[in-house]
Motif scaffolding. Sequence first.
Motif, PDB file in Angstrom:
ATOM      1  N   ASP A   1       0.809  -1.213   0.000  1.00  0.00           N
ATOM      2  CA  ASP A   1       0.000   0.000   0.000  1.00  0.00           C
ATOM      3  C   ASP A   1       0.848   1.271   0.000  1.00  0.00           C
ATOM      4  O   ASP A   1       0.514   2.250  -0.686  1.00  0.00           O
ATOM      5  CB  ASP A   1      -0.930   0.019   1.209  1.00  0.00           C
ATOM      6  N   PHE A   2       1.938   1.282   0.770  1.00  0.00           N
ATOM      7  CA  PHE A   2       2.680   2.522   0.994  1.00  0.00           C
ATOM      8  C   PHE A   2       3.875   2.697   0.068  1.00  0.00           C
ATOM      9  O   PHE A   2       4.629   3.662   0.218  1.00  0.00           O
ATOM     10  CB  PHE A   2       3.139   2.602   2.454  1.00  0.00           C
ATOM     11  N   ASN A   3       4.071   1.784  -0.872  1.00  0.00           N
ATOM     12  CA  ASN A   3       5.182   1.923  -1.808  1.00  0.00           C
ATOM     13  C   ASN A   3       4.725   2.060  -3.253  1.00  0.00           C
ATOM     14  O   ASN A   3       5.501   1.863  -4.185  1.00  0.00           O
ATOM     15  CB  ASN A   3       6.146   0.735  -1.675  1.00  0.00           C
ATOM     16  N   GLY A   4       3.444   2.370  -3.437  1.00  0.00           N
ATOM     17  CA  GLY A   4       2.961   2.717  -4.771  1.00  0.00           C
ATOM     18  C   GLY A   4       2.775   1.561  -5.724  1.00  0.00           C
ATOM     19  O   GLY A   4       2.800   1.761  -6.945  1.00  0.00           O
ATOM     20  N   TYR A   5       2.584   0.354  -5.219  1.00  0.00           N
ATOM     21  CA  TYR A   5       2.395  -0.799  -6.105  1.00  0.00           C
ATOM     22  C   TYR A   5       0.943  -0.900  -6.560  1.00  0.00           C
ATOM     23  O   TYR A   5       0.040  -0.336  -5.944  1.00  0.00           O
ATOM     24  CB  TYR A   5       2.805  -2.090  -5.391  1.00  0.00           C
ATOM     25  N   GLY A   6       0.734  -1.658  -7.626  1.00  0.00           N
ATOM     26  CA  GLY A   6      -0.602  -1.892  -8.160  1.00  0.00           C
ATOM     27  C   GLY A   6      -0.804  -1.183  -9.474  1.00  0.00           C
ATOM     28  O   GLY A   6      -0.522   0.013  -9.599  1.00  0.00           O
ATOM     29  N   LEU A   7      -1.287  -1.899 -10.491  1.00  0.00           N
ATOM     30  CA  LEU A   7      -1.514  -1.345 -11.820  1.00  0.00           C
ATOM     31  C   LEU A   7      -3.006  -1.280 -12.117  1.00  0.00           C
ATOM     32  O   LEU A   7      -3.788  -2.082 -11.594  1.00  0.00           O
ATOM     33  CB  LEU A   7      -0.808  -2.195 -12.880  1.00  0.00           C
ATOM     34  N   GLY A   8      -3.394  -0.358 -12.989  1.00  0.00           N
ATOM     35  CA  GLY A   8      -4.793  -0.201 -13.350  1.00  0.00           C
ATOM     36  C   GLY A   8      -5.574   0.552 -12.286  1.00  0.00           C
ATOM     37  O   GLY A   8      -5.058   0.913 -11.221  1.00  0.00           O
ATOM     38  N   GLN A   9      -6.842   0.782 -12.567  1.00  0.00           N
ATOM     39  CA  GLN A   9      -7.689   1.534 -11.643  1.00  0.00           C
ATOM     40  C   GLN A   9      -7.884   0.814 -10.319  1.00  0.00           C
ATOM     41  O   GLN A   9      -8.096   1.453  -9.284  1.00  0.00           O
ATOM     42  CB  GLN A   9      -9.045   1.797 -12.288  1.00  0.00           C
ATOM     43  N   ASP A  10      -7.812  -0.523 -10.319  1.00  0.00           N
ATOM     44  CA  ASP A  10      -8.025  -1.288  -9.089  1.00  0.00           C
ATOM     45  C   ASP A  10      -6.723  -1.604  -8.355  1.00  0.00           C
ATOM     46  O   ASP A  10      -6.748  -2.265  -7.324  1.00  0.00           O
ATOM     47  CB  ASP A  10      -8.763  -2.593  -9.399  1.00  0.00           C
ATOM     48  N   GLY A  11      -5.587  -1.163  -8.895  1.00  0.00           N
ATOM     49  CA  GLY A  11      -4.307  -1.427  -8.231  1.00  0.00           C
ATOM     50  C   GLY A  11      -3.972  -2.899  -8.183  1.00  0.00           C
ATOM     51  O   GLY A  11      -3.665  -3.445  -7.111  1.00  0.00           O
ATOM     52  N   ASP A  12      -4.018  -3.576  -9.351  1.00  0.00           N
ATOM     53  CA  ASP A  12      -3.797  -5.022  -9.405  1.00  0.00           C
ATOM     54  C   ASP A  12      -2.347  -5.364  -9.092  1.00  0.00           C
ATOM     55  O   ASP A  12      -1.421  -4.771  -9.668  1.00  0.00           O
ATOM     56  CB  ASP A  12      -4.157  -5.559 -10.797  1.00  0.00           C
ATOM     57  N   GLY A  13      -2.149  -6.346  -8.213  1.00  0.00           N
ATOM     58  CA  GLY A  13      -0.792  -6.754  -7.903  1.00  0.00           C
ATOM     59  C   GLY A  13      -0.742  -7.878  -6.892  1.00  0.00           C
ATOM     60  O   GLY A  13      -1.680  -8.116  -6.136  1.00  0.00           O
ATOM     61  N   ILE A  14       0.406  -8.576  -6.880  1.00  0.00           N
ATOM     62  CA  ILE A  14       0.677  -9.637  -5.908  1.00  0.00           C
ATOM     63  C   ILE A  14       2.099  -9.451  -5.405  1.00  0.00           C
ATOM     64  O   ILE A  14       3.021  -9.196  -6.185  1.00  0.00           O
ATOM     65  CB  ILE A  14       0.486 -11.044  -6.523  1.00  0.00           C
ATOM     66  N   LEU A  15       2.279  -9.547  -4.101  1.00  0.00           N
ATOM     67  CA  LEU A  15       3.582  -9.320  -3.471  1.00  0.00           C
ATOM     68  C   LEU A  15       3.958 -10.525  -2.627  1.00  0.00           C
ATOM     69  O   LEU A  15       3.161 -10.992  -1.808  1.00  0.00           O
ATOM     70  CB  LEU A  15       3.539  -8.061  -2.611  1.00  0.00           C
ATOM     71  N   LEU A  16       5.187 -11.019  -2.827  1.00  0.00           N
ATOM     72  CA  LEU A  16       5.737 -12.090  -1.999  1.00  0.00           C
ATOM     73  C   LEU A  16       6.762 -11.478  -1.056  1.00  0.00           C
ATOM     74  O   LEU A  16       7.703 -10.809  -1.486  1.00  0.00           O
ATOM     75  CB  LEU A  16       6.404 -13.162  -2.862  1.00  0.00           C
ATOM     76  N   LEU A  17       6.575 -11.707   0.239  1.00  0.00           N
ATOM     77  CA  LEU A  17       7.478 -11.169   1.262  1.00  0.00           C
ATOM     78  C   LEU A  17       8.201 -12.307   1.971  1.00  0.00           C
ATOM     79  O   LEU A  17       7.589 -13.307   2.345  1.00  0.00           O
ATOM     80  CB  LEU A  17       6.674 -10.368   2.286  1.00  0.00           C
ATOM     81  N   LEU A  18       9.518 -12.135   2.165  1.00  0.00           N
ATOM     82  CA  LEU A  18      10.306 -13.040   2.999  1.00  0.00           C
ATOM     83  C   LEU A  18      10.952 -12.228   4.109  1.00  0.00           C
ATOM     84  O   LEU A  18      11.549 -11.174   3.847  1.00  0.00           O
ATOM     85  CB  LEU A  18      11.410 -13.735   2.201  1.00  0.00           C
ATOM     86  N   SER A  19      10.844 -12.709   5.341  1.00  0.00           N
ATOM     87  CA  SER A  19      11.546 -12.110   6.472  1.00  0.00           C
ATOM     88  C   SER A  19      12.484 -13.165   7.050  1.00  0.00           C
ATOM     89  O   SER A  19      12.051 -14.261   7.421  1.00  0.00           O
ATOM     90  CB  SER A  19      10.563 -11.640   7.536  1.00  0.00           C
ATOM     91  N   MET A  20      13.767 -12.829   7.145  1.00  0.00           N
ATOM     92  CA  MET A  20      14.767 -13.822   7.520  1.00  0.00           C
ATOM     93  C   MET A  20      14.888 -13.993   9.035  1.00  0.00           C
ATOM     94  O   MET A  20      15.440 -14.991   9.486  1.00  0.00           O
ATOM     95  CB  MET A  20      16.127 -13.432   6.931  1.00  0.00           C
ATOM     96  N   GLU A  21      14.391 -13.051   9.823  1.00  0.00           N
ATOM     97  CA  GLU A  21      14.562 -13.126  11.274  1.00  0.00           C
ATOM     98  C   GLU A  21      13.962 -14.407  11.844  1.00  0.00           C
ATOM     99  O   GLU A  21      14.639 -15.164  12.566  1.00  0.00           O
ATOM    100  CB  GLU A  21      13.918 -11.908  11.927  1.00  0.00           C
TER     101      GLU A  21
END
Length: 288
Positions: free
Chosen positions: A101-121
């Motif tokens: 949400d806070f890094n400007g991702y998402g394309l089109g009017q609906d903000g289409d996108g998928i994000l994969l997150l890895l945290s190593m801790e």
Amino acid sequence: MKKTISKIKLLLSMALILMILSGRLVNVDAMSSDTQSTQPKEASSGERLKDEAGLLSDDEADSLLAQLDEISERQNCDVIVVTVASLDGKTAESYADDYFDFNGYGLGQDGDGILLLLSMEDRDWAISTHGFAITAFTDAGQNYMTDHFLSYISDGEYAQGFQKYAELCDQFLTQAKEGEPYDTDNLPKGSVAFIWLPIDIVIGCIIAFFRAQGKKKRLKTVRKKVSARDYIVQGSLKARTNREILLNRTVSSRDISSSDNSSSDSGGGSSTHTSSSGETHGGSSGKF
């Protein structure tokens, strides 16, 4: 006197022209601002690969970023990979949602996108979907995807795992646009190379041959008898006269409700939740 009147008329004419021009400029600016506000976002404002945990070499990062950019632009849906050292006290789900949400991702009017997150801790992972990606990546579909790419990541083969993730995202987006999204009843079927077909047939024939030989050996002690009486062991048959008398009969009955014999089928589709910014997201999370 006439010159004074002419000058006044000239000044009034110039003032009228300026008023008309200024009105047109205001209308043009309003129209341009309205057009900009209604236009869909053509490009993502964030990089689609953020390897903050330093899991990839420079060559691996360049290759993966090119793959993510190509798929995202062709599918008009952001496909993103983010690695971090720590979740800063958040859950993996909320961190992934906020990062989207806070890094400007998402394309089109609906903000289409998928994000994969890895945290190593604590070895956390999360998938966050938004817009059309919520439809394209169902809960069952995400389970299928993680089964096929998380094994690489668990073994430390991060580049291969991220590459497999990107390929699956491309496949799932294509399926969702051309037909029904992959879900519980239509997940991708595994394919077997043609070369294994004759090998499987030969192995099956060999196993069947040795089993048949084993059964054949066990039958060598059997000999053909002349009559049926010869098959009876002497003294083994003893006939007795018995009687059974029915004394009483008890019949019990109960009503069977529809819930007793109905199976609990798991529904398909995508479950959703609301992020801290009020956006609707789908997704999943776990440990790797």
